[in-house]
Design an enzyme around this catalytic site. Structure first.
Site, short mmCIF file in Angstrom:
data_model
loop_
_atom_site.label_atom_id
_atom_site.label_comp_id
_atom_site.label_asym_id
_atom_site.label_seq_id
_atom_site.Cartn_x
_atom_site.Cartn_y
_atom_site.Cartn_z
N HIS A 82 2.12 -23.76 -15.79
CA HIS A 82 1.48 -23.47 -17.07
C HIS A 82 0.03 -23.92 -17.08
O HIS A 82 -0.42 -24.72 -16.26
CB HIS A 82 2.24 -24.18 -18.21
CG HIS A 82 1.95 -25.65 -18.30
ND1 HIS A 82 0.97 -26.16 -19.12
CD2 HIS A 82 2.50 -26.72 -17.68
CE1 HIS A 82 0.94 -27.48 -19.01
NE2 HIS A 82 1.85 -27.85 -18.14
N CYS A 83 -0.71 -23.39 -18.07
CA CYS A 83 -2.05 -23.87 -18.37
C CYS A 83 -2.12 -24.16 -19.87
O CYS A 83 -1.19 -24.75 -20.41
CB CYS A 83 -3.13 -22.89 -17.89
SG CYS A 83 -2.94 -21.18 -18.45
N THR A 84 -3.16 -23.75 -20.55
CA THR A 84 -3.25 -24.04 -21.98
C THR A 84 -2.67 -22.92 -22.83
O THR A 84 -1.81 -23.15 -23.68
CB THR A 84 -4.72 -24.30 -22.38
OG1 THR A 84 -5.18 -25.49 -21.73
CG2 THR A 84 -4.84 -24.49 -23.89
N THR A 90 -2.42 -19.21 -15.45
CA THR A 90 -1.01 -18.86 -15.32
C THR A 90 -0.85 -17.38 -14.98
O THR A 90 0.01 -17.00 -14.18
CB THR A 90 -0.27 -19.18 -16.64
OG1 THR A 90 -0.35 -20.60 -16.85
CG2 THR A 90 1.18 -18.76 -16.59
#
Length: 244
Positions: free
Chosen positions: A137-139, A145
């Site tokens: 994941h990222c933000t 992602t």
């Protein structure tokens, strides 16, 4: 009768946790509950963490940079049942003046061309992960992602049309998050139009990203070999994607 698995895993505090399973491939379909993509997990509570562990998550790969991790810590970083890795995919990359007219496309291409070693590190972590589900994941679960997800699905043989649909689905999933970001910008006196292009998830952006790989590297598999992934690691990725 088995209950069909849902692509979206609804966990309070997260908007965009999705399974990469169930996509058609030449040999069937990608396996469910093997690889998950997500937005930030910093809002989830103990119940949400338990839900992810119950869904089979044993490895978490956090693609955010140091500042994001420090200001919005990942609650799974110290979880007893999860192996946590932080690999900053973009690091010092940032959107700059666009040559293509698409600021995200330029960013994705820059990441592919300049951050290959880090992309290889992420993919190797996925390949070498213990049995269970890997969540990366990222933000927003869209850009960093999205690049990793597209590479994985292409490697599995998923047709480009479906990869584009998977990428574009983020726009729907993160709509509540975007509204929060816009509201916060307005409260701070910032013009939302200045960063709106960075919140997009247009299929054409990913389509052109994949076209860049094909034009400059020949194929996704050739790209992965070029950034240092061994044939053994690629085989492990394919096996994880197929559930073997």
């Amino acid at each position: 009768m088995n209950t069909p698995l849902s692509r979206h895993i609804a966990v309070a505090g997260a908007y965009n946790i999705r399974d990469l399973g169930g996509y058609r491939t030449p040999n069937g379909e990608t396996a469910w509950r093997r690889i998950l993509r997500s937005d930030g997990l910093h809002r989830i509570d103990a119940e949400g963490m338990a839900m992810l562990v119950e869904a089979g998550v044993v490895t978490v790969i956090d693609l955010r940079h140091d500042t994001e991790c420090a200001t919005q810590p990942n609650p799974l970083a110290g979880h007893d049942a999860v192996r946590y890795h932080n690999v900053s995919l973009f690091a010092d990359l940032a959107p700059t003046g666009t040559s293509s007219g698409d600021v995200l496309l330029d960013l994705y291409i820059k990441a592919l061309d300049e951050r290959g070693t880090v992309i290889a590190q992420v993919l190797k972590l996925i390949a070498e992960a213990q049995d269970g589900a890997v969540l990366f994941h990222c933000t927003a679960g869209k850009d960093r992602t999205g690049i990793i997800a597209a590479l994985l699905l292409a490697l599995a043989g998923v047709e480009t049309t479906l990869i584009l649909e998977d990428y574009a689905l983020t726009a729907t999933m993160i709509a509540p998050m975007v509204e929060e970001l816009i509201a916060g910008a307005r409260e701070r006196g910032v013009d939302p139009e200045a960063f709106m292009p960075l919140l997009a998830a247009e299929p054409v952006t990913m389509e052109r990203t994949i076209a860049h790989i094909q034009a400059n590297y020949g194929s996704v598999e050739a790209y992965l070999a070029g950034i240092g992934l061994s044939g053994e690691t690629v085989a492990k990725l394919k096996n994880r994607l197929s559930g073997e």
